[in-house]
Design a protein around this motif. Structure first.
Motif, mmCIF file in Angstrom:
data_model
loop_
_atom_site.group_PDB
_atom_site.id
_atom_site.type_symbol
_atom_site.label_atom_id
_atom_site.label_comp_id
_atom_site.label_asym_id
_atom_site.label_seq_id
_atom_site.Cartn_x
_atom_site.Cartn_y
_atom_site.Cartn_z
ATOM 1 N N MET A 127 -7.179 21.678 -39.432
ATOM 2 C CA MET A 127 -6.973 23.086 -39.109
ATOM 3 C C MET A 127 -6.643 23.208 -37.623
ATOM 4 N N PHE A 128 -5.944 24.287 -37.296
ATOM 5 C CA PHE A 128 -5.667 24.553 -35.894
ATOM 6 C C PHE A 128 -5.533 26.049 -35.650
ATOM 7 N N LEU A 129 -5.725 26.426 -34.382
ATOM 8 C CA LEU A 129 -5.538 27.811 -33.941
ATOM 9 C C LEU A 129 -4.082 28.028 -33.604
ATOM 10 N N ALA A 130 -3.577 29.217 -33.906
ATOM 11 C CA ALA A 130 -2.193 29.528 -33.565
ATOM 12 C C ALA A 130 -2.045 31.030 -33.372
ATOM 13 N N ARG A 131 -1.057 31.401 -32.581
ATOM 14 C CA ARG A 131 -0.721 32.816 -32.406
ATOM 15 C C ARG A 131 0.549 33.091 -33.198
ATOM 16 N N VAL A 132 0.555 34.192 -33.924
ATOM 17 C CA VAL A 132 1.737 34.590 -34.691
ATOM 18 C C VAL A 132 2.787 35.089 -33.707
ATOM 19 N N THR A 133 3.968 34.471 -33.753
ATOM 20 C CA THR A 133 5.034 34.848 -32.827
ATOM 21 C C THR A 133 6.177 35.594 -33.515
ATOM 22 N N GLY A 134 6.215 35.560 -34.843
ATOM 23 C CA GLY A 134 7.293 36.246 -35.544
ATOM 24 C C GLY A 134 7.223 36.005 -37.041
ATOM 25 N N SER A 135 8.272 36.408 -37.711
ATOM 26 C CA SER A 135 8.344 36.214 -39.157
ATOM 27 C C SER A 135 9.668 35.556 -39.503
ATOM 28 N N LEU A 136 9.748 35.102 -40.736
ATOM 29 C CA LEU A 136 10.935 34.411 -41.196
ATOM 30 C C LEU A 136 11.306 34.981 -42.559
ATOM 31 N N VAL A 137 12.586 35.236 -42.753
ATOM 32 C CA VAL A 137 13.072 35.733 -44.042
ATOM 33 C C VAL A 137 14.046 34.708 -44.604
ATOM 34 N N ALA A 138 13.807 34.301 -45.841
ATOM 35 C CA ALA A 138 14.712 33.384 -46.541
ATOM 36 C C ALA A 138 15.028 34.011 -47.896
ATOM 37 N N THR A 139 16.236 34.520 -48.046
ATOM 38 C CA THR A 139 16.583 35.183 -49.308
ATOM 39 C C THR A 139 16.828 34.182 -50.427
ATOM 40 N N GLN A 140 17.216 32.973 -50.091
ATOM 41 C CA GLN A 140 17.416 31.911 -51.077
ATOM 42 C C GLN A 140 16.278 30.908 -50.934
ATOM 43 N N LYS A 141 15.446 30.794 -51.961
ATOM 44 C CA LYS A 141 14.333 29.848 -51.939
ATOM 45 C C LYS A 141 13.903 29.547 -53.364
ATOM 46 N N VAL A 142 13.041 28.556 -53.534
ATOM 47 C CA VAL A 142 12.566 28.222 -54.874
ATOM 48 C C VAL A 142 11.801 29.413 -55.432
#
Length: 105
Positions: free
Chosen positions: A1-16
């Motif tokens: 496990m690790f600590l992280a700060r959310v910096t943004g989001s990602l959108v992928a319209t084509q995915k499984v």
């Protein structure tokens, strides 16, 4: 496990198909500063993680990585290797609070 700060989001319209409806976030891991251990500092790396809790930009989160990322009920059938498993309230190092999500702390 690790600590992280959310910096943004990602959108992928084509995915499984199994990934449809799952929110993807960009996070930057943080570590305790080696020069005194009195603060958290970014590592300069970026990861894409599945958000199972509804985290937002600038929130500090706990991330589980590797095969363990698929051990939650929400992720057990997903082809992932990183997931948000906690929203961090505070981090205490040697009796000193180095992070708190409370205003003014």
């Amino acid at each position: 496990m690790f600590l992280a700060r959310v910096t943004g989001s990602l959108v992928a319209t084509q995915k499984v198909a199994s990934m449809t409806g799952h929110k993807l976030l960009l996070v930057e891991p943080y570590r305790v500063d080696e020069k005194g251990g009195d603060r958290l500092v970014p590592t300069g790396r970026t990861f894409v993680v599945v958000d199972s809790l509804g985290a937002g930009v600038d929130e500090m989160v706990l991330v589980c990585q590797g095969s363990s990322a698929r051990l939650t009920p929400e992720t057990e059938k997903l082809p992932i290797d990183a997931v948000v498993i906690g929203l961090v309230d505070s981090v205490d190092v040697r009796g000193r609070v180095v992070f708190s999500n409370k205003p003014g702390s």
